[in-house]
Design an enzyme around this catalytic site. Structure first.
Site, PDB file in Angstrom:
ATOM      1  N   TYR A   1     -13.310   6.290 -14.147  1.00 54.21           N
ATOM      2  CA  TYR A   1     -13.354   5.055 -13.346  1.00 54.21           C
ATOM      3  C   TYR A   1     -14.059   3.943 -14.123  1.00 54.21           C
ATOM      4  O   TYR A   1     -13.556   2.824 -14.238  1.00 54.21           O
ATOM      5  CB  TYR A   1     -14.091   5.359 -12.037  1.00 54.21           C
ATOM      6  CG  TYR A   1     -14.145   4.234 -11.030  1.00 54.21           C
ATOM      7  CD1 TYR A   1     -13.141   4.076 -10.088  1.00 54.21           C
ATOM      8  CD2 TYR A   1     -15.216   3.346 -11.009  1.00 54.21           C
ATOM      9  CE1 TYR A   1     -13.198   3.063  -9.148  1.00 54.21           C
ATOM     10  CE2 TYR A   1     -15.281   2.326 -10.077  1.00 54.21           C
ATOM     11  CZ  TYR A   1     -14.269   2.190  -9.149  1.00 54.21           C
ATOM     12  OH  TYR A   1     -14.332   1.185  -8.223  1.00 54.21           O
TER      13      TYR A   1
ATOM     14  N   THR B   1     -16.270   0.850   1.847  1.00 62.58           N
ATOM     15  CA  THR B   1     -14.827   0.999   2.057  1.00 62.58           C
ATOM     16  C   THR B   1     -14.538   2.491   2.174  1.00 62.58           C
ATOM     17  O   THR B   1     -15.372   3.325   1.802  1.00 62.58           O
ATOM     18  CB  THR B   1     -14.031   0.444   0.858  1.00 62.58           C
ATOM     19  OG1 THR B   1     -14.301   1.263  -0.292  1.00 62.58           O
ATOM     20  CG2 THR B   1     -14.401  -0.994   0.553  1.00 62.58           C
TER      21      THR B   1
ATOM     22  N   ASP C   1       0.858  -1.197   0.000  1.00 67.87           N
ATOM     23  CA  ASP C   1       0.000   0.000   0.000  1.00 67.87           C
ATOM     24  C   ASP C   1       0.887   1.237   0.000  1.00 67.87           C
ATOM     25  O   ASP C   1       2.075   1.161   0.314  1.00 67.87           O
ATOM     26  CB  ASP C   1      -0.911   0.022   1.241  1.00 67.87           C
ATOM     27  CG  ASP C   1      -2.244   0.706   0.972  1.00 67.87           C
ATOM     28  OD1 ASP C   1      -3.271   0.014   0.901  1.00 67.87           O
ATOM     29  OD2 ASP C   1      -2.245   1.953   0.805  1.00 67.87           O
TER      30      ASP C   1
ATOM     31  N   LYS D   1     -12.176   0.589 -15.444  1.00 71.61           N
ATOM     32  CA  LYS D   1     -12.562  -0.731 -14.914  1.00 71.61           C
ATOM     33  C   LYS D   1     -13.006  -1.660 -16.047  1.00 71.61           C
ATOM     34  O   LYS D   1     -12.764  -2.865 -16.000  1.00 71.61           O
ATOM     35  CB  LYS D   1     -13.671  -0.572 -13.872  1.00 71.61           C
ATOM     36  CG  LYS D   1     -13.217   0.124 -12.577  1.00 71.61           C
ATOM     37  CD  LYS D   1     -12.135  -0.659 -11.852  1.00 71.61           C
ATOM     38  CE  LYS D   1     -11.942  -0.167 -10.419  1.00 71.61           C
ATOM     39  NZ  LYS D   1     -10.896  -0.931  -9.704  1.00 71.61           N
TER      40      LYS D   1
ATOM     41  N   ASN E   1      -5.522  -4.831  -6.524  1.00 69.00           N
ATOM     42  CA  ASN E   1      -6.721  -4.332  -5.868  1.00 69.00           C
ATOM     43  C   ASN E   1      -6.722  -2.825  -5.608  1.00 69.00           C
ATOM     44  O   ASN E   1      -7.775  -2.211  -5.537  1.00 69.00           O
ATOM     45  CB  ASN E   1      -6.916  -5.105  -4.563  1.00 69.00           C
ATOM     46  CG  ASN E   1      -7.913  -4.452  -3.662  1.00 69.00           C
ATOM     47  OD1 ASN E   1      -9.115  -4.492  -3.922  1.00 69.00           O
ATOM     48  ND2 ASN E   1      -7.433  -3.781  -2.625  1.00 69.00           N
TER      49      ASN E   1
END
Lengths: 278, 274
Positions: free
Chosen positions: B156, B191, B37, B160, B90
């Site tokens: 986005y 999230t 991360d 994706k 991810n």
């Protein structure tokens, strides 16, 4: 601890192929299973295999073309094991084969009765039982033949596409009851449905099926059973309305390289620039 | 016996949300995990949490827009645990948001760098070590927005969708090496990426987003982690090139049509009959 402890499942077409593998897998994970099939001998053998795998199972003869048989199958689950958590609408056949003008209306209707109407009937009778216990998981066997043309006979392809969209339509209605509705789209699986019709049987079929998709082996009933288990378990609590493809990559697309009949392209890597530059 | 016993995984964006939930679940199922991360503090906390539960994990700071960082994260897995079996691409951002005409080229490019170029790097650098392991499972986080466009999330949605198609073409190329390539299309999952923009934060978002989908609760990172675990495990040995939807039914169709409004049962006949 099993992934389906204390759950009760009904599986149609559970005497062979995908249904049998799933029954054994479910039983091994703690579910009580009602085996539905036309084939009594195979069904009894499935019960024995479920018990050997540590689970509870009973057989009930079921012709999925008969509404009463499916209703009785679901009632059997409730009577025998007290409730219904999981329904796997799986019984299938190749159905009407041949060119479009060769297909008789009778064979078309029989195909639809088994591949599509039985799924509707299963869902219809499962929903009220699942509502009583606050939810459930309904799974149907669709097919990659339901996703595009050229993957199966006409009637089969049409029926499987209908199963996929029925799955979506019902998922929208029963989500609020925590009833999940999903289907699985298997690719080329080495089951009696296929190998009984191929000269050379299971071995030859495995050989043939190992070459048709990116992963170089034939699909096995366990590959589908594993997905059915995931969809049946609480691990997929937030999964509904989906058509899960399990096909070794068959429907992922095409390849520029190594296609039979295609010119051999020598592309080592790099960048293909504006076409006016050499 | 765990479902990932003896396997080694790299997870990007492992400090929070779906990455964190997957790291914890993978480790509980026996995998050794390289948690990566940008957020070092969050990443170290996940590693501590895994260690406290008896699992194996290390943290490696990684900026997924940097090819060198992703390469290094994968090398770390091999160096630390001797092999690579699972890569979970991810890490994500919402990226360039807002009306199309206001999106700057730089923000568009940054969005694609994180959401599309990074999974490409992850796949590219996983191939060699996975070949050595005799196969592997590459998973990427795509989105329900890859299946249906979401206005306001233009970059986005496009990025994706590209992940879904890259997943397919890579799957075709790598099948013979038993390297499986799949992606997950989450719906609205609670999230930080989602709730940081919602007034009232996580609690308010949990309430307000519950009724967006047929299953009347918001998605949890654990819902996605469960699918990632399935795809990472040998249970999914014959699954490749797929985009697995985990969305509570949000992409299933029109949720406003109620069947009881169309009649209470019966048959809608030819229109010339009354």
């Amino acid at each position: 601890m099993g992934r389906l402890d204390n759950k009760v499942a009904v599986i149609t077409g559970a005497a062979s192929g995908i249904g049998l593998a799933t029954a054994i897998r479910f039983a091994g994970e703690g579910a009580a299973v009602v085996i539905g099939d036309l084939n009594e001998e195979g069904g009894q053998s499935a019960v024995r295999q479920c018990r050997e795998n540590g689970g509870r199972a009973v057989f009930q003869r079921c012709d999925v073309a008969a509404e009463a048989d499916i209703k009785a199958l679901i009632e059997r689950a409730v009577k025998e094991f007290g409730k219904l958590d999981i329904l796997f609408n799986n019984a299938g056949l190749g159905g009407a084969v041949g060119t479009i003008e060769e297909i008789t209306v009778e064979n078309w209707d029989r195909t639809m009765a088994i591949l599509l109407r039985a799924v509707f009937v299963g869902i219809k009778y499962a929903v009220p039982e699942m509502r009583k216990i606050g939810g459930g998981s309904i799974i149907s066997t669709a097919s990659v033949a339901g996703l595009s043309g050229g993957r199966g006979p006409h009637a089969y392809s049409a029926a499987k596409a209908a199963v996929i969209n029925l799955t979506r339509s019902v998922a929208l209605e029963v989500g609020r009851d925590r009833i999940r509705v999903n289907c699985i789209c298997p690719g080329g699986i080495n089951t009696p449905l296929l190998y009984n019709r191929i000269p050379g049987g299971q071995e030859t079929t495995a050989q043939f099926l190992s070459q048709i998709q990116p992963i170089p082996r034939a699909g096995m009933p366990d590959d589908i059973a594993n997905m059915a288990l995931f969809l049946a378990s609480d691990e997929s609590e937030w999964v509904t309305g989906t058509a899960m493809v399990v096909d070794g990559g068959l429907t992922a697309g095409a390849s520029l390289f190594n296609r039979p009949g295609a010119p051999q392209l020598a592309v080592p890597g790099g960048f293909s620039g504006p076409s006016f530059e050499k | 016996m765990g479902k990932l016993d003896g396997k080694v995984a790299v997870i990007t964006g492992g400090a929070s949300g779906m990455g964190r939930a997957s790291a914890i679940l993978f480790a509980r199922e026996g995998a050794s995990v390289v948690v990566t991360d940008l957020n070092s503090q969050g990443g170290e906390m996940v590693v501590s949490e895994i260690a406290a539960a008896g699992g194996r994990a290390v943290f490696q700071r990684t900026d997924v827009t940097s090819e060198a960082d992703i390469k290094a994260a994968i090398e770390r897995a091999v160096q630390e645990y001797g092999r690579l079996d699972i890569t979970f691409n991810n890490a994500g951002v919402a990226g360039a948001v807002g009306p199309l005409e206001n999106i700057e080229a730089e923000d568009w490019d940054r969005t694609f760098a994180v959401l599309t170029r990074a999974p490409f790097f992850g796949i590219k650098h996983s191939i060699a070590p996975m070949r050595k392991s005799g196969g592997g499972s590459i998973i990427s986080t795509a989105s329900a927005a890859a299946i249906r466009g979401v206005a306001g999330l233009h970059a986005y949605s496009a990025a994706k969708a590209a992940v879904v198609n890259l997943t397919q073409s890579a799957a075709i190329a790598l099948g013979r090496d038993r390297i499986r390539v799949n992606c997950i299309c989450p719906g609205v999952v609670l999230t930080p990426l989602i709730y940081r923009g919602v007034p009232g934060g996580e609690k308010a978002a949990e309430q307000s987003l519950a009724r967006m989908q047929p299953i009347a609760r918001v998605g949890r990172p654990e819902d996605i982690a469960a699918m990632a675990l399935f795809l990472a495990s040998d249970d999914a040995q014959w699954i490749t090139g797929t985009a697995m939807i985990v969305d509570g039914g949000v992409t299933t169709g029109n949720q406003r049509l109620r069947m009881d409004q169309l009649g209470t049962g019966g048959f809608s006949g030819p229109s010339f009959e009354r």
